[in-house]
Design a protein around this motif. Structure first.
Motif, short mmCIF file in Angstrom:
data_model
loop_
_atom_site.label_atom_id
_atom_site.label_comp_id
_atom_site.label_asym_id
_atom_site.label_seq_id
_atom_site.Cartn_x
_atom_site.Cartn_y
_atom_site.Cartn_z
N THR A 144 0.84 -1.19 0.00
CA THR A 144 0.00 0.00 0.00
C THR A 144 0.88 1.25 0.00
O THR A 144 1.93 1.27 0.64
CB THR A 144 -0.91 0.01 1.24
OG1 THR A 144 -1.68 -1.19 1.29
CG2 THR A 144 -1.85 1.21 1.21
N GLY A 145 0.42 2.27 -0.72
CA GLY A 145 1.12 3.56 -0.70
C GLY A 145 1.51 4.03 -2.08
O GLY A 145 0.87 3.68 -3.08
N THR A 146 2.59 4.81 -2.12
CA THR A 146 3.11 5.36 -3.38
C THR A 146 4.58 4.96 -3.50
O THR A 146 5.37 5.23 -2.60
CB THR A 146 2.97 6.88 -3.40
OG1 THR A 146 1.58 7.23 -3.33
CG2 THR A 146 3.56 7.46 -4.68
N GLY A 147 4.90 4.33 -4.61
CA GLY A 147 6.28 3.91 -4.82
C GLY A 147 6.37 2.78 -5.82
O GLY A 147 5.35 2.28 -6.33
N ALA A 148 7.60 2.35 -6.11
CA ALA A 148 7.85 1.32 -7.12
C ALA A 148 7.92 -0.06 -6.46
O ALA A 148 8.45 -0.22 -5.37
CB ALA A 148 9.14 1.61 -7.86
N LEU A 149 7.40 -1.04 -7.19
CA LEU A 149 7.42 -2.43 -6.77
C LEU A 149 7.81 -3.28 -7.97
O LEU A 149 7.19 -3.17 -9.03
CB LEU A 149 6.02 -2.82 -6.26
CG LEU A 149 5.71 -4.31 -6.08
CD1 LEU A 149 6.56 -4.91 -4.97
CD2 LEU A 149 4.21 -4.49 -5.78
N ALA A 150 8.85 -4.09 -7.82
CA ALA A 150 9.30 -4.96 -8.92
C ALA A 150 8.87 -6.39 -8.62
O ALA A 150 9.12 -6.91 -7.52
CB ALA A 150 10.81 -4.89 -9.07
N VAL A 151 8.24 -7.03 -9.59
CA VAL A 151 7.78 -8.41 -9.45
C VAL A 151 8.38 -9.25 -10.57
O VAL A 151 8.77 -8.74 -11.62
CB VAL A 151 6.25 -8.52 -9.46
CG1 VAL A 151 5.64 -7.71 -8.33
CG2 VAL A 151 5.67 -8.06 -10.80
N THR A 152 8.43 -10.56 -10.34
CA THR A 152 8.95 -11.48 -11.35
C THR A 152 7.85 -12.42 -11.81
O THR A 152 6.85 -12.62 -11.10
CB THR A 152 10.11 -12.31 -10.79
OG1 THR A 152 9.65 -13.08 -9.67
CG2 THR A 152 11.27 -11.42 -10.37
N ALA A 153 8.05 -13.01 -12.97
CA ALA A 153 7.13 -14.03 -13.48
C ALA A 153 7.94 -15.10 -14.18
O ALA A 153 8.84 -14.80 -14.98
CB ALA A 153 6.12 -13.41 -14.46
N TYR A 154 7.64 -16.35 -13.88
CA TYR A 154 8.30 -17.48 -14.52
C TYR A 154 7.40 -17.93 -15.67
O TYR A 154 6.47 -18.70 -15.49
CB TYR A 154 8.51 -18.62 -13.52
CG TYR A 154 9.17 -19.86 -14.10
CD1 TYR A 154 10.38 -19.77 -14.77
CD2 TYR A 154 8.59 -21.10 -13.98
CE1 TYR A 154 11.00 -20.88 -15.30
CE2 TYR A 154 9.19 -22.24 -14.50
CZ TYR A 154 10.39 -22.12 -15.16
OH TYR A 154 11.00 -23.23 -15.69
N GLY A 155 7.69 -17.40 -16.85
CA GLY A 155 6.80 -17.59 -18.00
C GLY A 155 6.03 -16.31 -18.23
O GLY A 155 5.46 -15.73 -17.29
N THR A 156 6.05 -15.81 -19.46
CA THR A 156 5.42 -14.52 -19.78
C THR A 156 3.98 -14.47 -19.29
O THR A 156 3.18 -15.35 -19.60
CB THR A 156 5.46 -14.28 -21.29
OG1 THR A 156 6.82 -14.32 -21.73
CG2 THR A 156 4.86 -12.92 -21.64
N PRO A 157 3.63 -13.47 -18.49
CA PRO A 157 2.29 -13.42 -17.89
C PRO A 157 1.25 -12.78 -18.80
O PRO A 157 1.57 -12.16 -19.82
CB PRO A 157 2.51 -12.55 -16.66
CG PRO A 157 3.59 -11.60 -17.08
CD PRO A 157 4.50 -12.39 -17.99
N VAL A 158 0.00 -12.94 -18.40
CA VAL A 158 -1.12 -12.27 -19.05
C VAL A 158 -1.86 -11.48 -17.98
O VAL A 158 -1.96 -11.91 -16.83
CB VAL A 158 -2.07 -13.28 -19.74
CG1 VAL A 158 -2.69 -14.25 -18.74
CG2 VAL A 158 -3.16 -12.56 -20.53
N VAL A 159 -2.34 -10.29 -18.36
CA VAL A 159 -3.15 -9.45 -17.47
C VAL A 159 -4.61 -9.64 -17.86
O VAL A 159 -5.01 -9.33 -18.99
CB VAL A 159 -2.75 -7.97 -17.57
CG1 VAL A 159 -3.63 -7.12 -16.65
CG2 VAL A 159 -1.28 -7.78 -17.25
N LEU A 160 -5.39 -10.18 -16.94
CA LEU A 160 -6.81 -10.42 -17.20
C LEU A 160 -7.65 -9.34 -16.53
O LEU A 160 -7.48 -9.05 -15.35
CB LEU A 160 -7.24 -11.78 -16.66
CG LEU A 160 -6.51 -13.02 -17.21
CD1 LEU A 160 -7.04 -14.28 -16.53
CD2 LEU A 160 -6.69 -13.11 -18.72
N GLU A 161 -8.55 -8.73 -17.30
CA GLU A 161 -9.54 -7.83 -16.73
C GLU A 161 -10.65 -8.69 -16.11
O GLU A 161 -11.23 -9.53 -16.79
CB GLU A 161 -10.13 -6.93 -17.82
CG GLU A 161 -9.15 -5.91 -18.37
CD GLU A 161 -8.94 -4.73 -17.43
OE1 GLU A 161 -9.73 -4.59 -16.46
OE2 GLU A 161 -8.00 -3.95 -17.67
#
Length: 223
Positions: A141-158
């Protein structure tokens, strides 16, 4: 010396920025970042300058207890000083999110680094019971940068209709979504990718969920 290798030089970023060097490596410029940030322990692959790495554990005794009880959470290191730090995790793809006074829920295993301006806590997934075990994630929560990883190209689902995701494949989701846990019969290879998953994360409401193209890294061969 000439080589196509030299096409992969580091980009120049703004002080304090989280910036991708390439799809699998993150560069953090400590200048302007408040002098420190947090990263997954063991994720540093190189650094330049006067940089210190201090073991941070799970982020305090309360979070350490939650981590031990839930199996969720991160072994963190506090990175401070001056210079540039380069981070990666098993050559996974890296993505940077910029939160602007908002929240997001992330799987602990997919967290690479985050700015100290973000607050975080380990929470049980809404709708999960003790019997469904292991359904805990980390909310930022808040304001700032967050780096995440994914093993296998991800998809963003609405999420505009009820959406169900394998718990090992989910990377993150909007905290505006309502979660449930759905149990299915263990049908072996008929469910998921052959591991006989009994539970899926159900999400409803308005928001997004990010799903990686795998159920995580294969376990080491014990044979």
């Amino acid at each position: 010396m000439r080589s196509s290798l030299f096409h992969h030089t580091e980009p120049q970023g703004e002080p304090g920025s989280f910036q991708l060097v390439n799809p699998r490596m993150l560069k953090v410029d400590l200048a302007g970042s408040g002098g420190f940030f947090y990263a997954k322990q063991g994720s540093m692959v190189a650094y330049q300058g006067d940089v210190d790495f201090a073991y941070e554990g799970a982020g305090g005794m309360t979070k350490l207890f939650k981590k031990a009880f839930t199996g969720e959470g991160m072994s963190l290191m506090k990175v401070s000083g001056s210079g540039d730090v380069f981070l990666a995790q098993d050559a996974d793809e890296v993505f940077v999110l910029y939160l602007e006074n908002e929240s997001v829920t992330v799987s602990g295993s997919n967290i690479l680094a985050f700015e100290s301006t973000l607050t975080w806590d380990i929470n049980r997934v809404q709708g999960a019971s003790v019997l469904s075990g292991g359904l805990f994630n980390t909310t930022f929560t808040g304001t700032g940068a967050l780096a995440v990883t994914a093993y296998g190209t991800p998809v963003v689902l609405e999420v505009d209709e009820p959406t169900y995701v394998d718990m090992q494949s989910v990377v993150l989701w909007s905290t505006t979504l309502t979660s449930t846990v759905r149990k299915t019969a263990k049908l072996g290879a008929a469910i998921g990718r052959g591991s006989g998953e009994a539970y899926q994360l159900g999400l409803t409401g308005q928001g997004i969920v990010v799903v990686q193209a795998s159920e995580g890294h294969p376990l080491p061969n014990q044979g």
